[in-house]
Design a protein around this motif. Structure first.
Motif, mmCIF file in Angstrom:
data_model
loop_
_atom_site.group_PDB
_atom_site.id
_atom_site.type_symbol
_atom_site.label_atom_id
_atom_site.label_comp_id
_atom_site.label_asym_id
_atom_site.label_seq_id
_atom_site.Cartn_x
_atom_site.Cartn_y
_atom_site.Cartn_z
ATOM 1 N N GLU A 128 27.797 42.919 33.578
ATOM 2 C CA GLU A 128 28.795 42.368 32.672
ATOM 3 C C GLU A 128 30.176 42.330 33.316
ATOM 4 O O GLU A 128 30.924 41.346 33.200
ATOM 5 N N THR A 129 30.518 43.404 34.033
ATOM 6 C CA THR A 129 31.835 43.488 34.656
ATOM 7 C C THR A 129 31.973 42.509 35.808
ATOM 8 O O THR A 129 33.021 41.861 35.973
ATOM 9 N N THR A 130 30.922 42.374 36.616
ATOM 10 C CA THR A 130 30.963 41.440 37.753
ATOM 11 C C THR A 130 31.192 40.017 37.273
ATOM 12 O O THR A 130 31.967 39.258 37.879
ATOM 13 N N LEU A 131 30.532 39.633 36.202
ATOM 14 C CA LEU A 131 30.746 38.299 35.641
ATOM 15 C C LEU A 131 32.173 38.140 35.137
ATOM 16 O O LEU A 131 32.803 37.096 35.327
ATOM 17 N N ALA A 132 32.709 39.200 34.528
ATOM 18 C CA ALA A 132 34.051 39.124 33.953
ATOM 19 C C ALA A 132 35.115 38.958 35.025
ATOM 20 O O ALA A 132 36.063 38.184 34.852
ATOM 21 N N ILE B 271 40.100 44.784 43.382
ATOM 22 C CA ILE B 271 38.644 44.669 43.279
ATOM 23 C C ILE B 271 38.062 44.919 44.663
ATOM 24 O O ILE B 271 38.280 44.131 45.589
ATOM 25 N N GLN B 272 37.352 46.032 44.835
ATOM 26 C CA GLN B 272 36.739 46.362 46.121
ATOM 27 C C GLN B 272 35.287 45.888 46.100
ATOM 28 O O GLN B 272 34.523 46.247 45.206
ATOM 29 N N LEU C 27 29.102 43.038 52.869
ATOM 30 C CA LEU C 27 27.985 42.128 53.126
ATOM 31 C C LEU C 27 27.440 41.527 51.833
ATOM 32 O O LEU C 27 27.296 40.306 51.712
ATOM 33 N N LYS C 28 27.147 42.366 50.864
ATOM 34 C CA LYS C 28 26.547 41.886 49.611
ATOM 35 C C LYS C 28 27.566 41.224 48.690
ATOM 36 O O LYS C 28 27.198 40.444 47.822
ATOM 37 N N GLN C 29 28.855 41.541 48.880
ATOM 38 C CA GLN C 29 29.931 41.032 48.032
ATOM 39 C C GLN C 29 29.795 41.458 46.571
ATOM 40 O O GLN C 29 30.330 40.817 45.664
#
Length: 226
Positions: A49-53, A78-79, A83-85
């Motif tokens: 949820e947070t990554t989308l926000a 935002i850290q 590689l995976k981002q």
């Protein structure tokens, strides 16, 4: 205008790299809330949820803990995993309704440059710092390059600002530059390669001739000694 998203969070009680890795494996993102002179608040936010926000770096969030306490926050840092981002950690700053904040806002370009010559533009400032009310952050600002020719510039004073916002740049700062496209003549690469090959062949031939001459001189010297 910023859409306010509510995210349910939990207080973070375990600290250190090991605890952070364990939280991320459990689908949570460690975060810290700063602001208004209060002690930092350590939280765990749901990863998906947070990554989308925070795809919008200026997303206005309301984090709600187990006790029902709410904090309105903006991402400060935002850290991400190199590689995976994926989002590894968040620094959040608490804001209040009506409070002014300064955020970096993307610049959108409208219009077409002059077509009299082959012309392009370079965006010197892809984002600009903008002061705005925390609950009314614009998603972008706009500049126009319509009809501009080589050598012309778009300055900070040309940025089209939403009402109630203030650009935090000096008026003479160049936001975009219009220039003529110059074609670079790289020459015939095949010819250059052929010339290089011919040069190598010539050097090899000269080297071989030198060796033959040396051998002949040695033979003559041996014959005269005999």
């Amino acid at each position: 205008m910023s859409d306010q998203l509510k995210i349910k969070v939990t207080r973070r009680t375990d600290f250190g790299k090991g605890a952070a890795r364990q939280a991320r494996r459990a689908g949570m993102i460690p975060a810290v809330v700063y602001g208004h002179g209060a002690d930092p608040i350590h939280l765990l936010l749901p990863a998906r949820e947070t990554t989308l926000a925070v795809r919008n770096p200026n997303a206005l969030l309301t984090v709600v803990n187990e006790a029902g306490e709410e904090h309105m926050v903006l991402p400060k840092d935002i850290q991400r995993h190199p590689l995976k981002q994926t989002v590894d950690h968040l620094d959040l700053i608490e804001v209040r309704r009506g409070e002014k904040v300064v955020v970096d806002v993307p610049v959108e370009v409208e219009g077409e440059v002059s077509t009299e010559v082959d012309t392009t533009y370079v965006l010197d400032y892809p984002t600009v710092p903008l002061e705005a009310e925390a609950t009314h952050l614009p998603e972008s600002v706009t500049i126009s390059i319509e009809g501009r020719g080589p050598g012309e510039h778009v300055y900070a004073t040309d940025v089209q600002l939403p009402a109630g916002t203030v650009l935090q740049l000096e008026d003479e700062i160049v936001i975009a530059t219009v220039s003529e496209v110059v074609e670079q003549d790289l020459g015939d690469t095949s010819t250059q390669e052929e010339q290089a090959a011919e040069g190598e062949e010539t050097e090899a031939a000269e080297g071989a001739e030198g060796e033959d001459s040396g051998e002949a001189a040695e033979s003559d010297a041996e014959g005269s000694e005999d």
